[in-house]
Write an enzyme that holds these catalytic residues in place. Structure first.
Site, PDB file in Angstrom:
ATOM      1  N   CYS A   8       5.078  -5.962   4.164  1.00  0.00           N
ATOM      2  CA  CYS A   8       3.823  -6.655   3.869  1.00  0.00           C
ATOM      3  C   CYS A   8       4.183  -8.044   3.350  1.00  0.00           C
ATOM      4  O   CYS A   8       5.277  -8.533   3.601  1.00  0.00           O
ATOM      5  CB  CYS A   8       2.945  -5.869   2.901  1.00  0.00           C
ATOM      6  SG  CYS A   8       3.561  -5.743   1.215  1.00  0.00           S
ATOM      7  N   ARG A  14       0.902  -2.965  -0.551  1.00  0.00           N
ATOM      8  CA  ARG A  14       0.802  -2.123   0.639  1.00  0.00           C
ATOM      9  C   ARG A  14       2.118  -1.482   1.051  1.00  0.00           C
ATOM     10  O   ARG A  14       2.179  -0.264   1.268  1.00  0.00           O
ATOM     11  CB  ARG A  14       0.227  -2.920   1.814  1.00  0.00           C
ATOM     12  CG  ARG A  14      -1.209  -3.331   1.620  1.00  0.00           C
ATOM     13  CD  ARG A  14      -1.668  -4.328   2.649  1.00  0.00           C
ATOM     14  NE  ARG A  14      -1.023  -5.629   2.398  1.00  0.00           N
ATOM     15  CZ  ARG A  14      -1.237  -6.710   3.123  1.00  0.00           C
ATOM     16  NH1 ARG A  14      -2.038  -6.663   4.167  1.00  0.00           N
ATOM     17  NH2 ARG A  14      -0.634  -7.849   2.826  1.00  0.00           N
ATOM     18  N   ASP A 125      -5.186  -6.716   2.498  1.00  0.00           N
ATOM     19  CA  ASP A 125      -4.380  -6.846   1.288  1.00  0.00           C
ATOM     20  C   ASP A 125      -5.247  -6.578   0.058  1.00  0.00           C
ATOM     21  O   ASP A 125      -6.233  -7.283  -0.172  1.00  0.00           O
ATOM     22  CB  ASP A 125      -3.801  -8.259   1.221  1.00  0.00           C
ATOM     23  CG  ASP A 125      -2.741  -8.422   0.153  1.00  0.00           C
ATOM     24  OD1 ASP A 125      -2.551  -7.500  -0.671  1.00  0.00           O
ATOM     25  OD2 ASP A 125      -2.097  -9.493   0.141  1.00  0.00           O
TER      26      ASP A 125
END
Length: 155
Positions: A8, A14, A125
């Protein structure tokens, strides 16, 4: 063993959640002798901890402790050593392939590899958001990982 890399942006939300959930799921399925795993971030600050919300969601919702996680910057060795690279967004994939075009056959968004088309090809996100947003993100990642692991078992 085949190495799966989760990528990420900052490696604090994440990808550490994906890594932890992947570990849990492959252990439950008895596949821990077939895969290794790691997470990294394209713009990570080396050794940053996971966000408070990511730690809390993993602990409360899944019983997983990621408090010892420290961010890692994505590098050449990560790309070359990985059998499969799962990224959160198309932008992450494009950025990796701009620098490492030779990795094109192993870099996928999580949704494309899981063959999920829900109208949004990216995993949003949650950085800077509240617990519920993180929880929804983790749930989405978990659903995708079930499909991904089923696909890995069949291949």
């Amino acid at each position: 063993m085949k190495k799966v890399l989760f990528v990420c942006t900052g490696n604090t939300c994440r990808s550490p959640m994906a890594e932890a959930l992947f570990e849990k799921l492959i252990n439950e399925k008895g596949l821990n002798d077939k895969f290794t795993y790691k997470s990294a971030g394209i713009y990570a600050f080396e050794h940053d901890p996971a966000t408070y919300e990511a730690i809390e969601v993993m602990k409360k919702e899944y019983g997983i402790d990621i408090s010892s996680h420290r961010a890692s910057v994505l590098d050449y060795d990560d790309i070359m050593d990985s059998w499969l690279i799962l990224v959160m967004t198309r932008h992450h994939r494009d950025m990796i392939l701009d620098i490492y075009p030779q990795a094109a056959d192993k870099v996928y968004t999580m949704k494309s590899f899981a063959e999920v088309d829900d109208g949004n090809p990216d995993i949003s996100d949650p950085f800077g958001m509240d617990y519920e947003v993180y929880k929804n993100c983790a749930n989405e990642i978990e659903r995708l990982l079930h499909k991904i692991i089923d696909k890995l078992i069949k291949s």
